[in-house]
Design an enzyme around this catalytic site. Structure first.
Site, PDB file in Angstrom:
ATOM      1  N   LEU A  68       0.824  -1.212   0.000  1.00 55.26           N
ATOM      2  CA  LEU A  68       0.000   0.000   0.000  1.00 55.26           C
ATOM      3  C   LEU A  68       0.858   1.261   0.000  1.00 55.26           C
ATOM      4  O   LEU A  68       0.505   2.263   0.619  1.00 55.26           O
ATOM      5  CB  LEU A  68      -0.907  -0.006   1.236  1.00 55.26           C
ATOM      6  CG  LEU A  68      -1.759  -1.267   1.462  1.00 55.26           C
ATOM      7  CD1 LEU A  68      -2.480  -1.201   2.802  1.00 55.26           C
ATOM      8  CD2 LEU A  68      -2.772  -1.430   0.324  1.00 55.26           C
ATOM      9  N   ASP A 128      10.307  -3.908  -4.984  1.00 53.85           N
ATOM     10  CA  ASP A 128      11.222  -5.041  -5.197  1.00 53.85           C
ATOM     11  C   ASP A 128      11.892  -5.438  -3.886  1.00 53.85           C
ATOM     12  O   ASP A 128      12.057  -6.631  -3.589  1.00 53.85           O
ATOM     13  CB  ASP A 128      12.299  -4.667  -6.220  1.00 53.85           C
ATOM     14  CG  ASP A 128      11.717  -4.367  -7.589  1.00 53.85           C
ATOM     15  OD1 ASP A 128      10.638  -4.910  -7.908  1.00 53.85           O
ATOM     16  OD2 ASP A 128      12.338  -3.591  -8.331  1.00 53.85           O
TER      17      ASP A 128
END
Ligand code: RIB
Length: 291
Positions: A208, A240
């Site tokens: 989020l 990532d």
């Protein structure tokens, strides 16, 4: 965190040289803006996630391709320095993948990727298939050809290797790929883009941005972790870092993994660049201890 109780992870994906320009604000269509800084930083969703997993303690092997240019050598060296096993990394004729990235003063970015060598990963060798079968977890993204991701995921599924997919950047995917996925990690936008497809994935993790992340498991119940307060410089690679750190701590239980990954993602935003900003175990542990 001890490396011996961490999973062995095979990351199949992209490796790019990121060409990063810092600007006060990102240009509108047809507009020219004056940049304030430029840097080349090793990146690529696959390589970033491999480095993040290794820095969080996993034993990581990377499958993918670099070109035979100077960028390729630097990208391979970066993975190797991060303790990622590159013994099966392919070197092909032509250019390595690149990403042209513009980062504005709020830390938000716009990215254009040119696949280069990443587009040449069109099949899997016997050695690559064996590595996937021997791993605890296979982690993929979508910056290499989809049919190769599908072949790897189906092989992993048949071999008892957990399949984790970060389906980014968004693109329509074959149903057979969704059927082979055990863990999906998506951001809010991807969660909408893939909405109907995620229902049947056993473990779904939704990031989020600055507000943390939410996990939904097989029982349908949700668990969440809140955002961390950090000074954001560049959000590139934060997703990532989250994904690699999550996979590295996956077998420690979802609460620990979510917390760890959330901290890795947040710390990544405090430094410029993707792979160069991904924190190691000590920094993540220190931030968690300070809570
Ligand atoms: O997720 C960030 C990454 O996306 C960058 O490193 C860039 O190479 C692109 O792949």
């Amino acid at each position: 965190m001890d490396r011996t109780d961490s999973p062995t992870v095979v990351v199949l994906g992209s490796v790019n040289m990121d060409l990063v320009t810092t600007v006060p604000r990102r240009p509108a269509p047809g507009e020219t803006v004056l940049g304030s800084d430029f840097a080349t930083v090793p990146g690529g969703k696959g390589a970033n996630q491999a480095i993040a997993a290794a820095r969080s303690g996993a034993r990581v092997r990377f499958l993918g391709a670099i070109g035979d240019d100077a960028f390729g050598s630097e990208l391979a060296a970066t993975l190797s320095r991060a303790d990622v096993d590159i013994s099966l990394l392919r070197r092909v004729d032509g250019a390595s993948g690149i990403a042209s990235i513009v980062v504005d003063e709020t830390g938000e970015n716009s990215i254009i990727v040119v696949a280069g060598a990443n587009g040449r990963v069109t099949d899997l060798t016997a050695a690559e298939l064996a590595a996937i079968a021997q791993a605890d977890i296979l982690l993929c993204q979508l910056e290499i050809p989809i049919h190769t991701v599908l072949a790897a995921a189906q092989h992993a599924r048949a071999s008892g290797t957990v399949v984790a997919l970060n389906p980014s950047p968004f693109q329509p995917l074959p149903e057979e790929l969704w059927a082979a996925v055990d863990v999906a990690i998506v951001n809010s936008l991807e969660s909408e883009q893939y909405s109907g497809k995620l229902t049947h994935v056993a473990h779904l993790v939704r990031t989020l941005g600055g507000d943390g992340a939410v996990y939904r498991g097989t029982d349908g119940n949700e668990r969440s972790v809140g955002g961390r307060t950090v000074e954001v410089l560049d959000t590139t690679g934060a997703g990532d870092a989250f994904t690699g750190a999550l996979v590295a701590t996956w077998n420690r239980g979802i609460s620990t993994a979510l917390n760890w990954a959330n901290t890795a993602g947040a710390l990544t935003t405090t430094r410029l660049g993707a792979s160069s900003a991904i924190p190691g175990r000590d920094r993540i542990a220190a931030a968690l201890t300070a809570d």
